[in-house]
Design an enzyme around this catalytic site. Structure first.
Site, PDB file in Angstrom:
ATOM      1  N   LYS A 152     -18.843  17.780  -2.980  1.00  0.00           N
ATOM      2  CA  LYS A 152     -18.435  16.649  -3.987  1.00  0.00           C
ATOM      3  C   LYS A 152     -19.715  15.764  -3.957  1.00  0.00           C
ATOM      4  O   LYS A 152     -20.019  14.879  -3.387  1.00  0.00           O
ATOM      5  CB  LYS A 152     -17.335  15.778  -3.139  1.00  0.00           C
ATOM      6  CG  LYS A 152     -17.003  14.570  -3.991  1.00  0.00           C
ATOM      7  CD  LYS A 152     -15.857  14.006  -3.440  1.00  0.00           C
ATOM      8  CE  LYS A 152     -15.289  12.485  -4.310  1.00  0.00           C
ATOM      9  NZ  LYS A 152     -14.000  11.969  -3.850  1.00  0.00           N
TER      10      LYS A 152
ATOM     11  N   ARG B  14       0.819  -1.338  -0.019  1.00  0.00           N
ATOM     12  CA  ARG B  14      -0.054  -0.051  -0.060  1.00  0.00           C
ATOM     13  C   ARG B  14       0.712   1.223  -0.208  1.00  0.00           C
ATOM     14  O   ARG B  14       0.716   2.212  -0.836  1.00  0.00           O
ATOM     15  CB  ARG B  14      -0.886  -0.001   1.228  1.00  0.00           C
ATOM     16  CG  ARG B  14      -2.198  -1.011   1.283  1.00  0.00           C
ATOM     17  CD  ARG B  14      -3.210  -0.833   1.882  1.00  0.00           C
ATOM     18  NE  ARG B  14      -2.703  -0.945   3.475  1.00  0.00           N
ATOM     19  CZ  ARG B  14      -2.581  -2.061   4.338  1.00  0.00           C
ATOM     20  NH1 ARG B  14      -2.871  -2.998   3.778  1.00  0.00           N
ATOM     21  NH2 ARG B  14      -2.399  -1.874   5.511  1.00  0.00           N
TER      22      ARG B  14
ATOM     23  N   GLU C  12     -19.804  15.489   0.810  1.00  0.00           N
ATOM     24  CA  GLU C  12     -19.944  14.427  -0.275  1.00  0.00           C
ATOM     25  C   GLU C  12     -21.212  13.618   0.063  1.00  0.00           C
ATOM     26  O   GLU C  12     -21.212  12.573   0.540  1.00  0.00           O
ATOM     27  CB  GLU C  12     -18.711  13.367  -0.320  1.00  0.00           C
ATOM     28  CG  GLU C  12     -18.906  12.226  -1.191  1.00  0.00           C
ATOM     29  CD  GLU C  12     -17.788  11.502  -1.639  1.00  0.00           C
ATOM     30  OE1 GLU C  12     -18.088  10.520  -2.375  1.00  0.00           O
ATOM     31  OE2 GLU C  12     -16.672  11.585  -0.803  1.00  0.00           O
TER      32      GLU C  12
END
Length: 341
Positions: A219, A46, A177
């Site tokens: 968003k 990662r 969002e």
């Protein structure tokens, strides 16, 4: 941070021709994406992948801000520089996802509410100290039989507004969002109805919680047909319906609207954004992108966990960012997809 400083940061995030790179995938989401390319989702892998993303040369030409995950903002690049520090030095505003995920909403089958308000004030202070300059909180609205309900939309809108107020108190720009999911067989008309009601409710709660509109970024999802809809709306209709919905609901004081891609293909997400800039409509806010998979997918598929592929993967990311930067100015053409990355 003062209201003026919040406004300045928000404008930097959505500067002309720039959008946001969403790289805030949780470990389970990251694992599902790594599984598809046959890469183990270890902390080492990662870190290597996120290093690939943030160290891409020239990325700041098209990316104004990057949304990080808790693990990433505490970690360092392979060269030993904290990710947030490297981004800031590269001209990209570092941000952080702060919600704790969408959980089942009690007494509302099939609906979710996002959690994470408990202890948020303290977490925000820590993230600012680490280097974050903006935050993100995602709410999930599902379209289905008898849903979404008023209870679901109002619960999520209230949480979004309280989060945004706390973020601004901490001197951080909140990305709000409210995602209306693309999953389902609903028409674009049904999506418009749900998106309009959701945004009206969100901004009503934002007003109640005294959030400074000038110091936030919205968003939203685009107004689009469900993935299983028998007759999906074309690019032009998506652009028209989305812009109409935003003009009807989003205050002009908001500096920027940065769309999520939400299950669209890379090309779809870019084409839709571009079409919105070519409707001949004057827009009061910056209209741009905040994509995750629709920006990262070509790079991820090129990388495949092999350090030898990093340079090629970075070229793929740069190319995708360039296309979306062009779309945010209304200058994208489908022929650009065929250009060498």
């Amino acid at each position: 941070m003062s209201k003026q400083a919040l406004e300045s940061t928000a404008k930097d995030m959505v500067a002309p021709g720039k959008g946001l790179l969403a790289m805030d995938e949780s470990s389970p989401t990251c694992k599902s994406r790594f599984d598809k390319i046959g890469v183990a989702c270890t902390e080492e892998n990662r870190r290597a992948y996120r290093d690939l993303l943030v160290t891409t040369k020239g990325l700041s030409e098209f990316i104004g801000g990057a949304i990080l995950f808790d693990e990433t903002i505490r970690d360092k690049t392979l060269a030993g520089t904290p990710f947030a520090t490297h981004l800031a030095k590269s001209g990209i505003v570092p941000g952080i996802k702060v919600d704790k995920g969408a959980k089942d909403l009690a007494a509302h089958p099939g609906e979710k509410v996002t959690e994470g308000l408990d202890g948020l004030r303290e977490r925000l202070a820590e993230y600012r100290e680490i280097g974050a300059r903006f935050t993100k909180w995602r709410a999930v609205i599902t379209i289905g039989k008898g849903i979404p309900t008023r209870g679901c939309i109002e619960a999520n809108a209230h949480a979004l507004a309280r989060y945004a107020a706390l973020a601004q108190e901490a001197g951080l720009v909140p990305i709000v969002e409210p995602e209306v999911l693309i999953n389902g067989d609903h028409t674009i008309e049904r999506c418009y109805e749900v998106t309009e009601y959701t945004l009206r409710t969100v901004f009503a709660e934002i007003a109640v919680q005294r959030v400074a509109l000038e110091g936030m970024v919205l968003k939203p999802s685009m107004v689009i047909s469900g993935l299983e809809c028998p007759q999906r709306a074309d690019v032009q209709e998506v652009a028209q319906q989305t812009v109409r919905c935003l003009l009807d609901t989003v205050p002009a004081s908001v500096p920027g609207v940065a769309f999520l891609s939400g299950g669209q293909s890379n090309e779809e997400a870019t084409a839709h954004l571009n079409a919105m800039h070519n409707l001949g409509v004057e827009l009061p806010w910056a209209l741009t992108f905040s994509y995750a998979r629709a920006l990262q997918q070509p790079a991820l598929e090129t990388w495949k966990g092999d350090a030898a592929n990093v340079a090629a993967a970075q070229k793929a990311l740069y190319h995708r960012a360039k296309l979306n930067g062009a779309a945010a100015l209304g200058r994208y053409k489908a022929s650009m997809e065929k250009e060498a990355a």
